[in-house]
Design a protein around this motif. Structure first.
Motif, PDB file in Angstrom:
ATOM      1  N   VAL A  52      11.098   0.825   7.325  1.00 19.34           N
ATOM      2  CA  VAL A  52      10.025   1.732   7.740  1.00 19.34           C
ATOM      3  C   VAL A  52      10.466   2.565   8.934  1.00 19.34           C
ATOM      4  CG1 VAL A  52       7.715   1.809   8.767  1.00 19.34           C
ATOM      5  CG2 VAL A  52       8.156   0.341   6.802  1.00 19.34           C
ATOM      6  N   LEU A  53      11.155   1.966   9.890  1.00 21.74           N
ATOM      7  CA  LEU A  53      11.643   2.716  11.050  1.00 21.74           C
ATOM      8  C   LEU A  53      12.650   3.787  10.625  1.00 21.74           C
ATOM      9  CD1 LEU A  53      12.105  -0.124  13.705  1.00 21.74           C
ATOM     10  CD2 LEU A  53      10.281   1.580  13.600  1.00 21.74           C
ATOM     11  N   PHE A  54      13.507   3.458   9.670  1.00 23.65           N
ATOM     12  CA  PHE A  54      14.464   4.441   9.159  1.00 23.65           C
ATOM     13  C   PHE A  54      13.735   5.598   8.467  1.00 23.65           C
ATOM     14  CE2 PHE A  54      17.230   5.940   5.666  1.00 23.65           C
ATOM     15  CZ  PHE A  54      18.272   6.453   6.423  1.00 23.65           C
ATOM     16  N   PHE A  55      12.724   5.283   7.680  1.00 14.47           N
ATOM     17  CA  PHE A  55      11.928   6.309   6.999  1.00 14.47           C
ATOM     18  C   PHE A  55      11.218   7.197   8.014  1.00 14.47           C
ATOM     19  CE2 PHE A  55       7.687   7.363   5.209  1.00 14.47           C
ATOM     20  CZ  PHE A  55       8.102   8.293   4.274  1.00 14.47           C
ATOM     21  N   GLN A  56      10.685   6.611   9.082  1.00 11.53           N
ATOM     22  CA  GLN A  56      10.007   7.397  10.110  1.00 11.53           C
ATOM     23  C   GLN A  56      10.985   8.318  10.839  1.00 11.53           C
ATOM     24  OE1 GLN A  56       7.848   3.672  11.702  1.00 11.53           O
ATOM     25  NE2 GLN A  56       6.521   5.350  12.308  1.00 11.53           N
ATOM     26  N   ALA A  57      12.202   7.819  11.079  1.00 16.63           N
ATOM     27  CA  ALA A  57      13.206   8.661  11.740  1.00 16.63           C
ATOM     28  C   ALA A  57      13.528   9.887  10.889  1.00 16.63           C
ATOM     29  CB  ALA A  57      14.474   7.848  12.001  1.00 16.63           C
ATOM     30  N   ILE A  58      13.601   9.710   9.567  1.00 13.95           N
ATOM     31  CA  ILE A  58      13.848  10.843   8.677  1.00 13.95           C
ATOM     32  C   ILE A  58      12.704  11.841   8.754  1.00 13.95           C
ATOM     33  CG2 ILE A  58      14.072  11.511   6.251  1.00 13.95           C
ATOM     34  CD1 ILE A  58      15.559   8.910   5.752  1.00 13.95           C
ATOM     35  N   LEU A  59      11.457  11.357   8.775  1.00 18.04           N
ATOM     36  CA  LEU A  59      10.301  12.248   8.863  1.00 18.04           C
ATOM     37  C   LEU A  59      10.318  13.058  10.154  1.00 18.04           C
ATOM     38  CD1 LEU A  59       7.361  10.078   7.461  1.00 18.04           C
ATOM     39  CD2 LEU A  59       8.590  11.941   6.337  1.00 18.04           C
ATOM     40  N   PHE A  60      10.754  12.442  11.253  1.00 16.65           N
ATOM     41  CA  PHE A  60      10.828  13.173  12.516  1.00 16.65           C
ATOM     42  C   PHE A  60      11.911  14.247  12.477  1.00 16.65           C
ATOM     43  CE2 PHE A  60       8.345   9.859  14.765  1.00 16.65           C
ATOM     44  CZ  PHE A  60       7.542  10.705  15.514  1.00 16.65           C
ATOM     45  N   TYR A  61      12.934  14.026  11.679  1.00 21.41           N
ATOM     46  CA  TYR A  61      14.028  14.994  11.623  1.00 21.41           C
ATOM     47  C   TYR A  61      13.707  16.188  10.729  1.00 21.41           C
ATOM     48  CZ  TYR A  61      18.792  16.787  11.416  1.00 21.41           C
ATOM     49  OH  TYR A  61      19.892  17.586  11.509  1.00 21.41           O
ATOM     50  N   VAL A  62      12.748  16.042   9.820  1.00 26.52           N
ATOM     51  CA  VAL A  62      12.452  17.097   8.842  1.00 26.52           C
ATOM     52  C   VAL A  62      12.103  18.432   9.499  1.00 26.52           C
ATOM     53  CG1 VAL A  62      10.801  17.818   7.069  1.00 26.52           C
ATOM     54  CG2 VAL A  62      11.894  15.584   6.925  1.00 26.52           C
ATOM     55  N   PRO A  63      11.168  18.494  10.495  1.00 24.44           N
ATOM     56  CA  PRO A  63      10.870  19.802  11.105  1.00 24.44           C
ATOM     57  C   PRO A  63      12.091  20.444  11.759  1.00 24.44           C
ATOM     58  CG  PRO A  63       9.151  18.220  11.644  1.00 24.44           C
ATOM     59  CD  PRO A  63      10.265  17.453  11.015  1.00 24.44           C
ATOM     60  N   VAL A 129       0.884  12.452  14.387  1.00 25.51           N
ATOM     61  CA  VAL A 129      -0.452  11.892  14.141  1.00 25.51           C
ATOM     62  C   VAL A 129      -0.468  11.130  12.818  1.00 25.51           C
ATOM     63  CG1 VAL A 129      -2.873  12.473  13.731  1.00 25.51           C
ATOM     64  CG2 VAL A 129      -1.598  13.657  15.516  1.00 25.51           C
ATOM     65  N   GLY A 130       0.168  11.693  11.787  1.00 24.63           N
ATOM     66  CA  GLY A 130       0.225  11.009  10.504  1.00 24.63           C
ATOM     67  C   GLY A 130       0.963   9.687  10.590  1.00 24.63           C
ATOM     68  N   GLN A 131       2.014   9.623  11.407  1.00 22.94           N
ATOM     69  CA  GLN A 131       2.759   8.372  11.533  1.00 22.94           C
ATOM     70  C   GLN A 131       1.969   7.308  12.281  1.00 22.94           C
ATOM     71  OE1 GLN A 131       6.869   7.987  12.089  1.00 22.94           O
ATOM     72  NE2 GLN A 131       7.385  10.076  11.541  1.00 22.94           N
ATOM     73  N   ILE A 132       1.089   7.725  13.189  1.00 22.36           N
ATOM     74  CA  ILE A 132       0.214   6.744  13.846  1.00 22.36           C
ATOM     75  C   ILE A 132      -0.681   6.077  12.809  1.00 22.36           C
ATOM     76  CG2 ILE A 132      -1.735   6.502  15.434  1.00 22.36           C
ATOM     77  CD1 ILE A 132      -0.430   8.621  17.204  1.00 22.36           C
ATOM     78  N   TYR A 133      -1.276   6.877  11.915  1.00 18.84           N
ATOM     79  CA  TYR A 133      -2.118   6.312  10.858  1.00 18.84           C
ATOM     80  C   TYR A 133      -1.290   5.505   9.869  1.00 18.84           C
ATOM     81  CZ  TYR A 133      -6.205   8.971  12.338  1.00 18.84           C
ATOM     82  OH  TYR A 133      -7.268   9.456  13.043  1.00 18.84           O
ATOM     83  N   PHE A 134      -0.063   5.970   9.600  1.00 23.87           N
ATOM     84  CA  PHE A 134       0.800   5.236   8.670  1.00 23.87           C
ATOM     85  C   PHE A 134       1.147   3.854   9.224  1.00 23.87           C
ATOM     86  CE2 PHE A 134       5.244   4.115   7.652  1.00 23.87           C
ATOM     87  CZ  PHE A 134       5.092   3.832   6.304  1.00 23.87           C
ATOM     88  N   MET A 135       1.507   3.783  10.509  1.00 30.97           N
ATOM     89  CA  MET A 135       1.852   2.480  11.094  1.00 30.97           C
ATOM     90  C   MET A 135       0.623   1.588  11.220  1.00 30.97           C
ATOM     91  SD  MET A 135       4.907   2.931  13.842  1.00 30.97           S
ATOM     92  CE  MET A 135       4.151   4.181  14.858  1.00 30.97           C
ATOM     93  N   ASP A 136      -0.556   2.201  11.417  1.00 31.39           N
ATOM     94  CA  ASP A 136      -1.785   1.411  11.441  1.00 31.39           C
ATOM     95  C   ASP A 136      -2.020   0.767  10.069  1.00 31.39           C
ATOM     96  OD1 ASP A 136      -3.919   0.573  13.125  1.00 31.39           O
ATOM     97  OD2 ASP A 136      -5.286   1.824  11.941  1.00 31.39           O
TER      98      ASP A 136
END
Length: 298
Positions: A52-63, A129-136
């Protein structure tokens, strides 16, 4: 048992999180329970934390990847080594002329370039914001208040406080193991399972809680700032004055009157990457060129 419980799900008893370890409970959330009467909480997400942390890192890199692709090194090409304080006079004159010609040729055609940058800023805000809800969702609704609960936990009395880190990432859990007995009857063993990796996970998510809250606030402020820039020509003028503080204000105003949002954005980005003295001369040359065009038009 540890290997079996690590592969399959382990559980704790939520109403046994408070108590004296060694007297009331074995560990927070670990105590005797009655099936069907005591609530049981299963913990499965610890196996997926690294993915999950790896997936989140990819999402942060997309923009960032989108902007680098869309930008295509335009600002770097326009700077033309003018970020160095020591540039030969002939070289500086030629490169300033190239910049002035670029702005004259591409005037009012760079709005799409600027709005793609603004889209990436919006994606940054949506992402955090989406990742906060995703981790919740990933942590069964525990992440949204996790950091606040940890801070509150440190201020409570030891006898009555419930450790949120032990609730979300327990280090010792219960595990039910079934095996055949000597006569072939299925026997149930109620054992303990040690999850040492949760010692690291609980600290990671405390840090992420505070980091994501800070990022969401800063991203929100950045969006408000960007909305003011897009909607307010006066705001753009003040920012351009601040960026080219060495240039006379009348020259800055002459340039600002001719610029649309895309032209302003490119010129403002150049101000961040060009030596201030050279940027001052560039503003003077642009003002002279725009005044000359106005006279030709009249």
């Amino acid at each position: 048992m540890d290997t079996y419980c690590w592969i399959y799900s382990t559980f704790t008893i939520p109403n046994r999180l408070v108590g004296r370890v060694g007297k009331d409970v074995v560990q927070p959330g670990v105590a005797s329970h009655v099936d069907g009467q005591d609530e049981v909480k299963y913990h499965k997400y610890y196996q997926w934390v690294c993915f999950v942390l790896f997936f989140q890192a990819i999402l942060f890199y997309v923009p960032r990847y989108l902007w680098k692709t869309w930008e295509g090194g335009r600002i770097k090409m326009l700077v033309l080594d003018l970020n160095c304080p020591v540039v030969g006079e002939d070289c500086k004159k030629d490169r300033k002329k190239l910049l002035v010609d670029y702005f004259r040729t591409n005037l009012h055609t760079q709005n799409f370039y600027a709005f793609r940058f603004f889209i990436c800023e919006v994606l940054n805000f949506i992402n955090v914001v989406g990742q906060i809800y995703f981790m919740d969702f990933f942590l069964d609704g525990e992440f949204s208040t996790y950091g606040r609960d940890v801070v509150r936990f440190t201020e409570m009395e030891p006898e009555e406080r419930e450790d949120p880190m032990a609730r979300v990432f327990p280090k010792v859990t219960k595990c039910t193991f079934h095996k055949y007995g000597p006569s072939g009857t299925v026997q149930k063993f109620d054992g303990l399972c040690v999850l040492p990796l949760n010692i690291v996970n609980e600290k990671i998510y405390v840090f992420l809680w505070f980091w994501f809250i800070i990022l969401s606030i800063l991203s929100g402020i950045s969006l408000l700032y960007r909305a003011a820039v897009v909607a307010g020509p006066r705001v753009r003028l003040y920012l351009l004055r601040a960026r080219s503080r060495l240039a006379p204000q009348d020259q800055v105003e002459t340039v600002a009157r001719q610029l649309q949002i895309g032209d302003w954005f490119v010129l403002y980005q150049l101000g961040k990457n060009i030596d201030p003295l050279i940027y001052k001369e560039l503003m003077g040359d642009l003002a002279a060129k725009f005044e000359e065009n106005d006279k030709d038009t009249v």
